[in-house]
Design a protein around this motif. Structure first.
Motif, mmCIF file in Angstrom:
data_model
loop_
_atom_site.group_PDB
_atom_site.id
_atom_site.type_symbol
_atom_site.label_atom_id
_atom_site.label_comp_id
_atom_site.label_asym_id
_atom_site.label_seq_id
_atom_site.Cartn_x
_atom_site.Cartn_y
_atom_site.Cartn_z
ATOM 1 N N ALA A 32 0.853 -1.224 -0.069
ATOM 2 C CA ALA A 32 0.095 0.057 0.009
ATOM 3 C C ALA A 32 0.918 1.281 -0.094
ATOM 4 O O ALA A 32 0.605 2.264 -0.627
ATOM 5 C CB ALA A 32 -0.989 0.045 1.161
ATOM 6 N N ALA A 33 1.909 1.147 0.958
ATOM 7 C CA ALA A 33 2.838 2.550 0.990
ATOM 8 C C ALA A 33 3.447 2.705 -0.291
ATOM 9 O O ALA A 33 3.888 3.559 -0.719
ATOM 10 C CB ALA A 33 3.821 2.302 2.145
ATOM 11 N N SER A 34 3.906 1.498 -1.229
ATOM 12 C CA SER A 34 4.308 1.762 -2.457
ATOM 13 C C SER A 34 3.291 2.362 -3.604
ATOM 14 O O SER A 34 4.026 2.904 -4.747
ATOM 15 C CB SER A 34 4.931 0.304 -3.025
ATOM 16 O OG SER A 34 4.103 -0.648 -3.194
ATOM 17 N N LEU A 35 2.037 2.253 -3.245
ATOM 18 C CA LEU A 35 1.111 2.839 -4.249
ATOM 19 C C LEU A 35 0.539 4.294 -3.640
ATOM 20 O O LEU A 35 0.007 4.810 -4.640
ATOM 21 C CB LEU A 35 -0.078 1.925 -4.210
ATOM 22 C CG LEU A 35 0.369 0.334 -4.829
ATOM 23 C CD1 LEU A 35 -1.038 -0.141 -4.264
ATOM 24 C CD2 LEU A 35 0.716 0.369 -6.289
ATOM 25 N N THR A 36 0.903 4.690 -2.656
ATOM 26 C CA THR A 36 0.487 5.937 -2.230
ATOM 27 C C THR A 36 1.585 6.382 -1.071
ATOM 28 O O THR A 36 1.881 5.491 -0.189
ATOM 29 C CB THR A 36 -0.876 5.924 -1.779
ATOM 30 O OG1 THR A 36 -1.389 7.371 -1.265
ATOM 31 C CG2 THR A 36 -1.254 4.898 -0.508
ATOM 32 N N ASP A 37 1.470 7.719 -0.647
ATOM 33 C CA ASP A 37 2.056 8.279 0.297
ATOM 34 C C ASP A 37 1.376 8.798 1.520
ATOM 35 O O ASP A 37 2.028 9.583 2.422
ATOM 36 C CB ASP A 37 3.529 9.522 -0.117
ATOM 37 C CG ASP A 37 2.929 10.187 -0.614
ATOM 38 O OD1 ASP A 37 1.605 10.331 -1.085
ATOM 39 O OD2 ASP A 37 3.733 11.141 -1.400
ATOM 40 N N ASP A 38 0.062 8.705 1.212
ATOM 41 C CA ASP A 38 -0.997 9.313 2.041
ATOM 42 C C ASP A 38 -1.152 8.127 3.057
ATOM 43 O O ASP A 38 -1.528 7.268 3.066
ATOM 44 C CB ASP A 38 -2.234 9.555 1.383
ATOM 45 C CG ASP A 38 -3.329 10.256 2.093
ATOM 46 O OD1 ASP A 38 -3.120 10.322 3.482
ATOM 47 O OD2 ASP A 38 -4.116 11.111 1.542
ATOM 48 N N PRO A 39 -0.915 8.546 4.539
ATOM 49 C CA PRO A 39 -1.024 7.690 5.789
ATOM 50 C C PRO A 39 -2.365 7.299 5.922
ATOM 51 O O PRO A 39 -2.960 6.262 6.499
ATOM 52 C CB PRO A 39 -0.611 8.574 6.819
ATOM 53 C CG PRO A 39 -0.561 9.889 6.318
ATOM 54 C CD PRO A 39 -0.385 9.983 4.939
ATOM 55 N N LEU A 240 2.293 1.716 12.116
ATOM 56 C CA LEU A 240 3.505 1.649 12.500
ATOM 57 C C LEU A 240 4.838 1.538 11.571
ATOM 58 O O LEU A 240 5.747 1.849 11.889
ATOM 59 C CB LEU A 240 3.542 0.096 13.372
ATOM 60 C CG LEU A 240 4.926 -0.304 14.162
ATOM 61 C CD1 LEU A 240 4.921 0.671 15.235
ATOM 62 C CD2 LEU A 240 4.508 -1.856 14.598
ATOM 63 N N VAL A 241 4.197 1.035 10.372
ATOM 64 C CA VAL A 241 5.172 1.048 9.110
ATOM 65 C C VAL A 241 5.823 2.501 8.847
ATOM 66 O O VAL A 241 6.931 2.650 8.512
ATOM 67 C CB VAL A 241 4.683 0.478 7.961
ATOM 68 C CG1 VAL A 241 3.583 1.467 7.318
ATOM 69 C CG2 VAL A 241 5.619 0.316 6.675
ATOM 70 N N ALA A 253 13.243 -4.019 5.065
ATOM 71 C CA ALA A 253 13.809 -5.005 5.773
ATOM 72 C C ALA A 253 14.086 -4.800 7.531
ATOM 73 O O ALA A 253 13.668 -5.707 8.090
ATOM 74 C CB ALA A 253 15.191 -5.591 5.310
ATOM 75 N N GLY A 254 14.430 -3.677 7.860
ATOM 76 C CA GLY A 254 14.486 -3.258 9.274
ATOM 77 C C GLY A 254 13.131 -3.160 10.047
ATOM 78 O O GLY A 254 13.254 -3.688 10.870
ATOM 79 N N TYR A 255 12.199 -2.871 9.172
ATOM 80 C CA TYR A 255 10.869 -2.783 9.701
ATOM 81 C C TYR A 255 10.485 -4.289 10.167
ATOM 82 O O TYR A 255 9.881 -4.635 11.381
ATOM 83 C CB TYR A 255 9.798 -2.374 8.911
ATOM 84 C CG TYR A 255 8.319 -2.444 9.315
ATOM 85 C CD1 TYR A 255 7.964 -1.711 10.571
ATOM 86 C CD2 TYR A 255 7.688 -2.960 8.634
ATOM 87 C CE1 TYR A 255 6.755 -1.746 10.932
ATOM 88 C CE2 TYR A 255 6.258 -2.995 8.770
ATOM 89 C CZ TYR A 255 5.773 -2.486 10.043
ATOM 90 O OH TYR A 255 4.417 -2.630 10.492
#
Length: 401
Positions: A32-39, A240-241, A253-255
């Motif tokens: 989801a984060a790769s498709l949008t930067d809106d939290p 949290l991501v 990877a760290g997450y």
């Protein structure tokens, strides 16, 4: 202590399913984060998940009591596997969109309700009541190892290697869980079904579960705590991501590794729950665990140190495992077998409402400050502690009746 072959089959099916859940927990928010930067859209995935489960939970509870629970568990896992393979093919051969992701996760959410309700209702028919704490502890330990220790870093690494890989792996694991569950006893319903024309409506049968819950002080209080703690949990975990990226400066990877480390606390919780419960009783074990949950979130909101954050998350997961084992065992012991699906579903309504509200608020609060959802979650857990004092002084005495 051996709990029998049937328990081992359920245990194994849960382990495969939980491993897929762990990969999902990391890889789907990353997708989801790769498709949008809106939290709000990232957190909205968790909101959708909770809303779908809320919509279907009551009728699913009815059918868990009506139908063969083994068959429901098998079909739910096989269909989840098929849905993820379809998502993988969409990513592989066409442009992935948020709407496709949301649609597939809605299907998975509904099927997860079927699988979870069936498994919880099955367990008391597979082991003796005196062994429920131990059985739930073993399931919790395996769930933590698969869902949070192995699954998250695997999900992060798979996503790093290729955006489509986690979906293929998740689909295969859920299909394997469904096949594994075929070895469970075929008939696990407590009673025979009446002819269709003599059956009450789904609504009326669901209402029976709600009425039983309202009359039992112990199970009702646990349901209220579960609803409120779901808000407190989802507030920080829905974003949290982003918290890991912005405040802790972690990559994908760290997450995943951060979440994997936190599972160590859950593993410890699964081993210490039974001896602590024996020593303190259910009431004080639950109260102490909720105090731990509140304090760890309060400290997490202010830290920017990865190691400290990992330790705090480990303690938080420890509290969650202790709480879950105690509350599940109490409900499985107190609720009549023929009502387990419906009473469990009614309790889940409160929990799912909390998840939906918490994820929506988490996304909104994160637009102001990424640490704010975690701090508010801590405050809400303080309310859970207060509710725990309304549990009967000796709920384990009710369990033994």
């Amino acid at each position: 202590m051996s709990l029998g072959r049937s328990f081992k089959v359920l245990w194994g099916a849960n382990a495969l399913s939980n491993l897929s859940d762990g990969i999902t927990f990391v890889s789907m928010p990353l997708l989801a984060a790769s498709l949008t930067d809106d939290p709000r859209w990232v957190a909205g995935l968790a909101t959708l998940y909770a809303v779908v489960r809320l919509t279907v939970v009551l009728p699913i509870g009815v059918y868990v009591d009506r139908l063969d629970r083994r068959t429901l568990l098998v079909l739910a896992n096989l269909l989840r596997g098929a849905a993820l393979v379809c998502l993988a093919l969409t990513i592989h051969f066409g442009p992935a969109t948020l709407m496709v992701l949301y649609g597939v996760m809605a299907i998975v959410a509904a099927l997860e309700s079927v699988a979870d309700s069936s498994a919880i209702a099955l367990l008391p028919s597979l082991v003796k009541k005196d062994h429920l704490d131990g059985a739930n502890s073993r399931i919790a330990a395996t769930q933590l190892a698969a869902d949070e220790f192995i699954g998250p870093p695997l999900g992060g690494l798979l996503f790093t290697a290729g955006m489509v890989l986690p979906a293929y792996v998740m689909g295969g694991l859920w299909a394997a869980a469904g096949a594994f569950a075929l070895a469970l006893p075929k008939r696990s319903r407590p009673t025979q079904l009446a002819p269709p024309e003599q059956r009450p409506s789904v609504y009326r049968e669901a209402l029976e579960g709600a009425q039983w819950l309202l009359k039992n002080r112990t199970v009702m209080t646990l349901a209220l705590i579960g609803g409120l703690s779901s808000i407190g949990y989802m507030l920080p975990f829905s974003v949290l991501v982003l918290f890991a990226d912005i405040q802790l400066d972690l990559n994908a990877a760290g997450y995943g590794i951060l979440l994997a480390f936190s599972a160590l606390g859950g593993l410890a919780g699964s081993f210490i729950t039974v001896p602590i419960r024996i020593r303190l009783g259910y009431r004080w074990t639950i109260t102490s665990s909720l105090i731990l949950g509140a304090s760890t979130l309060a400290l997490l909101a202010y830290t920017t140190q990865v190691v400290l954050a990992a330790l705090l998350l480990a303690l938080y997961i420890m509290h969650a495992v202790v709480w879950n084992i105690c509350s599940t065992s109490i409900r499985q012991r107190l609720v009549p077998s023929e009502l387990l699906g419906r009473v469990g579903a009614t309790s889940k309504v409160l929990g799912l409402l909390g998840l939906a509200l918490g994820s929506a608020l988490g996304g909104l609060l994160a637009t102001t400050d990424i640490a704010l959802p975690t701090l508010v979650g801590s405050i809400i857990f303080c309310g859970c502690v207060l509710l725990a004092f309304f549990l009967p002084r000796d709920p384990e005495s009710q369990v033994s009746r």
